[in-house]
Design a protein around this motif. Structure first.
Motif, PDB file in Angstrom:
ATOM      1  N   ASP A  59      32.644  -4.168  22.535  1.00 12.84           N
ATOM      2  CA  ASP A  59      31.435  -4.813  22.043  1.00 12.84           C
ATOM      3  C   ASP A  59      31.437  -6.220  22.621  1.00 12.84           C
ATOM      4  N   VAL A  60      30.578  -6.481  23.593  1.00 12.17           N
ATOM      5  CA  VAL A  60      30.634  -7.746  24.330  1.00 12.17           C
ATOM      6  C   VAL A  60      30.182  -8.935  23.494  1.00 12.17           C
ATOM      7  N   THR A  61      29.647  -8.718  22.299  1.00 12.02           N
ATOM      8  CA  THR A  61      29.292  -9.838  21.427  1.00 12.02           C
ATOM      9  C   THR A  61      30.490 -10.307  20.612  1.00 12.02           C
ATOM     10  N   ARG A  62      31.631  -9.635  20.749  1.00 12.94           N
ATOM     11  CA  ARG A  62      32.854  -9.985  20.029  1.00 12.94           C
ATOM     12  C   ARG A  62      33.886 -10.522  21.027  1.00 12.94           C
ATOM     13  N   GLU A  63      34.252 -11.792  20.852  1.00 12.17           N
ATOM     14  CA  GLU A  63      35.171 -12.414  21.803  1.00 12.17           C
ATOM     15  C   GLU A  63      36.487 -11.655  21.892  1.00 12.17           C
ATOM     16  N   GLU A  64      37.001 -11.195  20.750  1.00 13.56           N
ATOM     17  CA  GLU A  64      38.281 -10.490  20.783  1.00 13.56           C
ATOM     18  C   GLU A  64      38.188  -9.181  21.549  1.00 13.56           C
ATOM     19  N   ASP A  65      37.033  -8.508  21.481  1.00 14.13           N
ATOM     20  CA  ASP A  65      36.828  -7.290  22.259  1.00 14.13           C
ATOM     21  C   ASP A  65      36.838  -7.582  23.758  1.00 14.13           C
ATOM     22  N   VAL A  66      36.186  -8.659  24.153  1.00 14.03           N
ATOM     23  CA  VAL A  66      36.094  -8.994  25.576  1.00 14.03           C
ATOM     24  C   VAL A  66      37.468  -9.377  26.121  1.00 14.03           C
ATOM     25  N   ARG A  67      38.219 -10.135  25.353  1.00 12.67           N
ATOM     26  CA  ARG A  67      39.571 -10.495  25.794  1.00 12.67           C
ATOM     27  C   ARG A  67      40.452  -9.248  25.899  1.00 12.67           C
ATOM     28  N   ALA A  68      40.305  -8.336  24.943  1.00 20.69           N
ATOM     29  CA  ALA A  68      41.072  -7.092  24.996  1.00 20.69           C
ATOM     30  C   ALA A  68      40.674  -6.252  26.202  1.00 20.69           C
ATOM     31  N   MET A  69      39.395  -6.259  26.557  1.00 26.46           N
ATOM     32  CA  MET A  69      38.903  -5.531  27.728  1.00 26.46           C
ATOM     33  C   MET A  69      39.577  -6.046  28.998  1.00 26.46           C
ATOM     34  N   VAL A  70      39.638  -7.360  29.152  1.00 23.94           N
ATOM     35  CA  VAL A  70      40.255  -7.947  30.339  1.00 23.94           C
ATOM     36  C   VAL A  70      41.753  -7.648  30.364  1.00 23.94           C
ATOM     37  N   ARG A  71      42.407  -7.784  29.219  1.00 18.99           N
ATOM     38  CA  ARG A  71      43.842  -7.470  29.174  1.00 18.99           C
ATOM     39  C   ARG A  71      44.107  -6.022  29.563  1.00 18.99           C
ATOM     40  N   ALA A  72      43.275  -5.112  29.059  1.00 17.95           N
ATOM     41  CA  ALA A  72      43.455  -3.690  29.367  1.00 17.95           C
ATOM     42  C   ALA A  72      43.289  -3.432  30.857  1.00 17.95           C
ATOM     43  N   TRP A 103      16.610 -13.703  17.384  1.00 16.36           N
ATOM     44  CA  TRP A 103      16.978 -14.741  18.344  1.00 16.36           C
ATOM     45  C   TRP A 103      18.482 -14.745  18.579  1.00 16.36           C
ATOM     46  N   ARG A 104      19.245 -14.728  17.493  1.00 11.36           N
ATOM     47  CA  ARG A 104      20.706 -14.771  17.615  1.00 11.36           C
ATOM     48  C   ARG A 104      21.249 -13.524  18.299  1.00 11.36           C
ATOM     49  N   ALA A 105      20.647 -12.382  18.007  1.00  7.69           N
ATOM     50  CA  ALA A 105      21.095 -11.150  18.662  1.00  7.69           C
ATOM     51  C   ALA A 105      20.834 -11.202  20.163  1.00  7.69           C
ATOM     52  N   ALA A 106      19.675 -11.731  20.563  1.00  5.12           N
ATOM     53  CA  ALA A 106      19.360 -11.865  21.994  1.00  5.12           C
ATOM     54  C   ALA A 106      20.355 -12.789  22.676  1.00  5.12           C
ATOM     55  N   MET A 107      20.692 -13.888  22.030  1.00  6.42           N
ATOM     56  CA  MET A 107      21.639 -14.829  22.625  1.00  6.42           C
ATOM     57  C   MET A 107      23.055 -14.248  22.665  1.00  6.42           C
ATOM     58  N   ALA A 108      23.442 -13.548  21.616  1.00  6.05           N
ATOM     59  CA  ALA A 108      24.795 -12.985  21.566  1.00  6.05           C
ATOM     60  C   ALA A 108      25.001 -11.936  22.647  1.00  6.05           C
ATOM     61  N   THR A 109      24.052 -11.025  22.774  1.00  7.78           N
ATOM     62  CA  THR A 109      24.227  -9.917  23.712  1.00  7.78           C
ATOM     63  C   THR A 109      24.057 -10.358  25.154  1.00  7.78           C
ATOM     64  N   ASN A 110      23.117 -11.242  25.403  1.00  6.63           N
ATOM     65  CA  ASN A 110      22.792 -11.603  26.784  1.00  6.63           C
ATOM     66  C   ASN A 110      23.529 -12.826  27.300  1.00  6.63           C
ATOM     67  N   VAL A 111      23.830 -13.792  26.426  1.00  4.70           N
ATOM     68  CA  VAL A 111      24.402 -15.065  26.881  1.00  4.70           C
ATOM     69  C   VAL A 111      25.858 -15.218  26.469  1.00  4.70           C
ATOM     70  N   GLU A 112      26.139 -15.085  25.178  1.00  3.91           N
ATOM     71  CA  GLU A 112      27.511 -15.281  24.718  1.00  3.91           C
ATOM     72  C   GLU A 112      28.452 -14.275  25.363  1.00  3.91           C
ATOM     73  N   SER A 113      27.965 -13.081  25.641  1.00  2.00           N
ATOM     74  CA  SER A 113      28.798 -12.075  26.306  1.00  2.00           C
ATOM     75  C   SER A 113      29.266 -12.571  27.670  1.00  2.00           C
ATOM     76  N   CYS A 114      28.396 -13.269  28.396  1.00  2.97           N
ATOM     77  CA  CYS A 114      28.772 -13.833  29.704  1.00  2.97           C
ATOM     78  C   CYS A 114      29.793 -14.950  29.540  1.00  2.97           C
ATOM     79  N   PHE A 115      29.622 -15.775  28.528  1.00  3.38           N
ATOM     80  CA  PHE A 115      30.573 -16.849  28.245  1.00  3.38           C
ATOM     81  C   PHE A 115      31.952 -16.276  27.923  1.00  3.38           C
ATOM     82  N   PHE A 116      31.997 -15.288  27.007  1.00  2.00           N
ATOM     83  CA  PHE A 116      33.275 -14.676  26.647  1.00  2.00           C
ATOM     84  C   PHE A 116      33.946 -14.046  27.871  1.00  2.00           C
ATOM     85  N   GLY A 117      33.142 -13.356  28.675  1.00  2.61           N
ATOM     86  CA  GLY A 117      33.693 -12.684  29.850  1.00  2.61           C
ATOM     87  C   GLY A 117      34.275 -13.665  30.846  1.00  2.61           C
TER      88      GLY A 117
END
Length: 250
Positions: A59-72, A103-117
């Motif tokens: 789930d790219v809106t969750r920082e811990e998920d994105v970090r786990a994705m990269v580690r994997a 608004w927050r959902a749009a920012m989380a899915t489209n923008v914050e996901s890029c930041f976390f990644g």
């Protein structure tokens, strides 16, 4: 097909459908070790079996998920060369009816996901002199009716790319964005003909893009062929963003 990514590891987020599937197929065809990331595990597993890829439920809106994705990805293949932050979600809604949750959902899915990644991938991309490709939208390069939150989110991705390119350039890590407009499968014309006709009123090229068209642009920007390109926003829209004074789509 040329094997530009042989021995390289590529993560593609949002790779359970649409453009993400096309991007994953392109990198696999060019020899990459592909890591598929999305929430729909059933779709990921089917595509992983087709491509010989590695699937990570994310789930790219969750920082811990994105970090786990990269580690994997790094645990599996020992390196990371390209991060394609493709996951995103649209929103077609009148501004007066748009809620703060929308608004927050749009920012989380489209923008914050890029930041976390970008933050999770950066240490590994420094090691490989790799790069990031964001998927924005022609909607991030101009406005349109009933798309305020989505326009703002994709516009943020565009300027995040430009700023990040300067921050990471000193580490020889490139950052670029592809900005598609209407993108449909090859066989979608009958079902979407009305929408296609609307877009064609604003296009220089009178056809819609397919996921393979977007994937070709992504693969170019991620490859050594584009080694002097960073901070670029590449529209894949048939000329929509080249036009001015056009009527709104919606």
């Amino acid at each position: 097909m040329e094997q530009r990514f042989k021995g390289k590891t590529v993560i593609v987020t949002g790779s359970s459908s649409g453009i993400g599937v096309g991007i994953a197929r392109r990198f696999a065809a060019e020899g990459a070790d592909v890591v598929l990331a999305a929430r729909r595990r059933d779709r990921l597993d089917a595509l992983a079996a087709e491509l010989g890829a590695y699937a990570v439920t994310t789930d790219v809106t969750r920082e811990e998920d994105v970090r786990a994705m990269v580690r994997a990805a790094v645990d599996r293949f020992g390196r990371l060369d390209v991060l394609v932050s493709n996951a995103g979600a649209g929103l077609l809604k009148e501004f007066a009816e748009t809620t703060i949750d929308d608004w927050r959902a749009a920012m989380a899915t489209n923008v914050e996901s890029c930041f976390f990644g970008a933050q999770a991938a950066l240490p590994h991309l420094r090691n490989s002199h790799g790069n990031i490709v964001h998927i924005a939208s022609a909607s991030g390069l101009g406005g349109d009716r009933r798309m305020t939150a989505y326009n703002a989110a994709k516009g943020a991705v565009v300027n995040f790319t430009r700023g990040l390119a300067f921050d990471l350039g000193q580490d020889d890590v490139r950052v670029n964005t592809v900005a598609p407009a209407l993108t449909l499968p090859d066989d979608a014309a009958p079902q979407y003909q009305g929408l296609i006709d609307k877009f064609n009123q604003r296009r220089a090229v009178k056809r819609y893009a397919t996921p393979a068209d977007v994937a070709a642009a992504v693969a170019f920007l991620a490859s050594a062929d584009a080694r002097m390109i960073t901070g670029a926003i590449l529209p894949v829209d048939g000329g929509i963003t080249a036009a001015s004074g056009q009527p709104p789509l919606f």
